[in-house]
Design a protein around this motif. Structure first.
Motif, PDB file in Angstrom:
ATOM      1  N   THR A 239     -24.815  34.049  44.487  1.00 31.32           N
ATOM      2  CA  THR A 239     -24.731  34.116  43.021  1.00 31.32           C
ATOM      3  C   THR A 239     -23.419  33.502  42.543  1.00 31.32           C
ATOM      4  O   THR A 239     -23.380  32.735  41.567  1.00 31.32           O
ATOM      5  CB  THR A 239     -24.841  35.571  42.539  1.00 31.32           C
ATOM      6  N   SER A 240     -22.321  33.833  43.235  1.00 35.47           N
ATOM      7  CA  SER A 240     -21.027  33.240  42.900  1.00 35.47           C
ATOM      8  C   SER A 240     -21.076  31.725  43.112  1.00 35.47           C
ATOM      9  O   SER A 240     -20.582  30.954  42.286  1.00 35.47           O
ATOM     10  CB  SER A 240     -19.930  33.863  43.761  1.00 35.47           C
ATOM     11  N   PHE A 241     -21.669  31.301  44.218  1.00 35.67           N
ATOM     12  CA  PHE A 241     -21.796  29.871  44.513  1.00 35.67           C
ATOM     13  C   PHE A 241     -22.562  29.152  43.409  1.00 35.67           C
ATOM     14  O   PHE A 241     -22.197  28.054  42.986  1.00 35.67           O
ATOM     15  CB  PHE A 241     -22.518  29.696  45.851  1.00 35.67           C
ATOM     16  N   THR A 242     -23.606  29.779  42.922  1.00 29.80           N
ATOM     17  CA  THR A 242     -24.448  29.177  41.885  1.00 29.80           C
ATOM     18  C   THR A 242     -23.660  28.888  40.618  1.00 29.80           C
ATOM     19  O   THR A 242     -23.907  27.896  39.921  1.00 29.80           O
ATOM     20  CB  THR A 242     -25.644  30.099  41.559  1.00 29.80           C
ATOM     21  N   SER A 243     -22.676  29.741  40.323  1.00 33.96           N
ATOM     22  CA  SER A 243     -21.900  29.578  39.094  1.00 33.96           C
ATOM     23  C   SER A 243     -20.765  28.564  39.232  1.00 33.96           C
ATOM     24  O   SER A 243     -20.125  28.209  38.244  1.00 33.96           O
ATOM     25  CB  SER A 243     -21.307  30.929  38.665  1.00 33.96           C
ATOM     26  N   ARG A 244     -20.504  28.098  40.443  1.00 35.72           N
ATOM     27  CA  ARG A 244     -19.404  27.162  40.676  1.00 35.72           C
ATOM     28  C   ARG A 244     -19.769  25.760  40.170  1.00 35.72           C
ATOM     29  O   ARG A 244     -20.924  25.340  40.228  1.00 35.72           O
ATOM     30  CB  ARG A 244     -19.059  27.075  42.164  1.00 35.72           C
ATOM     31  N   ASP A 245     -18.769  25.041  39.697  1.00 33.67           N
ATOM     32  CA  ASP A 245     -18.945  23.659  39.237  1.00 33.67           C
ATOM     33  C   ASP A 245     -18.367  22.740  40.305  1.00 33.67           C
ATOM     34  O   ASP A 245     -17.161  22.534  40.379  1.00 33.67           O
ATOM     35  CB  ASP A 245     -18.234  23.461  37.897  1.00 33.67           C
ATOM     36  N   ARG A 246     -19.219  22.190  41.144  1.00 35.55           N
ATOM     37  CA  ARG A 246     -18.775  21.373  42.277  1.00 35.55           C
ATOM     38  C   ARG A 246     -18.676  19.909  41.846  1.00 35.55           C
ATOM     39  O   ARG A 246     -19.678  19.221  41.702  1.00 35.55           O
ATOM     40  CB  ARG A 246     -19.734  21.536  43.452  1.00 35.55           C
ATOM     41  N   ARG A 247     -17.446  19.428  41.670  1.00 37.96           N
ATOM     42  CA  ARG A 247     -17.232  18.062  41.189  1.00 37.96           C
ATOM     43  C   ARG A 247     -16.752  17.119  42.294  1.00 37.96           C
ATOM     44  O   ARG A 247     -16.695  15.920  42.098  1.00 37.96           O
ATOM     45  CB  ARG A 247     -16.218  18.067  40.036  1.00 37.96           C
ATOM     46  N   PHE A 248     -16.353  17.653  43.446  1.00 38.30           N
ATOM     47  CA  PHE A 248     -15.917  16.841  44.577  1.00 38.30           C
ATOM     48  C   PHE A 248     -14.850  15.818  44.176  1.00 38.30           C
ATOM     49  O   PHE A 248     -14.874  14.658  44.588  1.00 38.30           O
ATOM     50  CB  PHE A 248     -17.118  16.138  45.228  1.00 38.30           C
ATOM     51  N   GLY A 249     -13.927  16.272  43.333  1.00 38.24           N
ATOM     52  CA  GLY A 249     -12.824  15.409  42.923  1.00 38.24           C
ATOM     53  C   GLY A 249     -13.115  14.556  41.719  1.00 38.24           C
ATOM     54  O   GLY A 249     -12.208  13.895  41.186  1.00 38.24           O
ATOM     55  N   GLY A 250     -14.369  14.554  41.250  1.00 41.07           N
ATOM     56  CA  GLY A 250     -14.730  13.742  40.090  1.00 41.07           C
ATOM     57  C   GLY A 250     -14.971  14.607  38.869  1.00 41.07           C
ATOM     58  O   GLY A 250     -14.477  15.732  38.777  1.00 41.07           O
ATOM     59  N   LEU A 251     -15.716  14.078  37.924  1.00 39.13           N
ATOM     60  CA  LEU A 251     -16.064  14.806  36.711  1.00 39.13           C
ATOM     61  C   LEU A 251     -17.577  14.839  36.581  1.00 39.13           C
ATOM     62  O   LEU A 251     -18.282  13.988  37.117  1.00 39.13           O
ATOM     63  CB  LEU A 251     -15.459  14.121  35.470  1.00 39.13           C
ATOM     64  N   ASN A 252     -18.071  15.832  35.832  1.00 39.26           N
ATOM     65  CA  ASN A 252     -19.492  15.829  35.531  1.00 39.26           C
ATOM     66  C   ASN A 252     -19.691  15.784  34.025  1.00 39.26           C
ATOM     67  O   ASN A 252     -18.743  15.891  33.251  1.00 39.26           O
ATOM     68  CB  ASN A 252     -20.194  17.046  36.149  1.00 39.26           C
ATOM     69  N   ASP A 253     -20.915  15.631  33.593  1.00 39.96           N
ATOM     70  CA  ASP A 253     -21.204  15.476  32.161  1.00 39.96           C
ATOM     71  C   ASP A 253     -20.760  16.682  31.355  1.00 39.96           C
ATOM     72  O   ASP A 253     -20.238  16.536  30.250  1.00 39.96           O
ATOM     73  CB  ASP A 253     -22.708  15.230  31.956  1.00 39.96           C
ATOM     74  N   LYS A 254     -20.948  17.884  31.939  1.00 38.76           N
ATOM     75  CA  LYS A 254     -20.570  19.098  31.230  1.00 38.76           C
ATOM     76  C   LYS A 254     -19.074  19.119  30.955  1.00 38.76           C
ATOM     77  O   LYS A 254     -18.620  19.403  29.839  1.00 38.76           O
ATOM     78  CB  LYS A 254     -20.958  20.337  32.024  1.00 38.76           C
TER      79      LYS A 254
END
Length: 259
Positions: A239-254
């Motif tokens: 559940t905690s993992f699901t809430s994480r924003d994984r960008r791998f050093g980049g950016l996402n649209d959100k």
């Protein structure tokens, strides 16, 4: 065994959560669990074996593709001889008891670590488990046994150096992909790096566990001691993992829209 007679229905959980492909767990707290109950440390290790069965079952039911468990490190040899001897017997008891259920549930056993450094009886039990579950096409249950992350990296460097010396490759051929393939998780391909790493018992360190593969792994620490760890605890971590924003050093649209 009763563990597999009735599979828990995780369909609701799966619909709400993003299930990580690869979960790695540092199983910690066996000795403290036993001490709290005025029991010898080996009692904690024995109970922990049953926890492995429960969590392996839950992870498979949830749809995890690889579950890597840190079972015995290269540093654990420094523990008292009686405890080490008991720990070396555990894989024998575990696989003798659990392999039939693994086969029935399509789970394949894999090992990382220096197997040749284990006692003969333990080696035989491990190799038998690998062979007996080899046809499994479901979850990979990957045990880190006599494993050390720094040793793994050094051995990978040696392998590549030998390939250069023999003319198989030139130094400029070595990149992150080639290096990853030389590690003990190389045959896992795109699943080699854990998406989520869990450590039980409240300790906040990796303890030489998959340091290269964990470069972008999401970390989750819990105070629960491993012998007490349950499927519900695993779901909490996911559940905690699901809430994480994984960008791998980049950016996402959100992120970009918020800024």
């Amino acid at each position: 065994m009763a563990l597999f007679k009735t599979k828990t229905n995780f369909s609701t959980v799966q619909a709400k959560l993003k299930i990580p492909d690869h979960v790695a767990i540092i199983m910690d707290g066996n000795g403290r669990w036993a001490k709290q109950r005025l029991m010898p440390r080996i009692a904690g290790h024995k109970t922990a074996m049953n926890t492995v069965k429960k969590i392996a079952t839950a992870a498979s039911d949830l749809g995890v593709k690889v579950l890597t468990l840190y079972a015995f490190s290269t540093e654990n040899w420094s523990r008292p001889k009686d405890e080490v001897n008991f720990l070396m017997q555990l894989p024998i008891d575990f696989f003798n008891d659990f392999v039939p259920d693994l086969v029935k549930n399509n789970i394949r056993v894999q090992i990382m670590g220096d197997i040749n450094g284990l006692p003969k009886g333990t080696q035989i039990a491990v190799k038998n488990a690998i062979n007996q579950t080899a046809k499994g096409t479901g979850m990979i249950l990957n045990f880190a046994l006599n494993y050390g992350g720094q040793v793994e990296i050094v051995e990978a460097a040696k392998t590549l150096a030998q390939q250069v010396a023999s003319g198989e490759i030139v130094p400029n051929d070595i990149n992150a992909t080639l290096f990853s393939r030389a590690l003990q998780t190389g045959d896992l391909g795109d699943l080699a790096a854990p998406d989520l790493m869990i450590r039980t018992s409240g300790e906040l360190r990796l303890s030489n566990f998959m340091p290269y593969q964990a470069a972008y792994t999401e970390l989750y620490f819990t105070d629960v001691l491993w012998p007490d760890y349950t499927a519900d605890n695993l779901v909490e971590a996911i559940t905690s993992f699901t809430s994480r924003d994984r960008r791998f050093g980049g950016l996402n649209d959100k992120y970009e829209s918020e800024t």
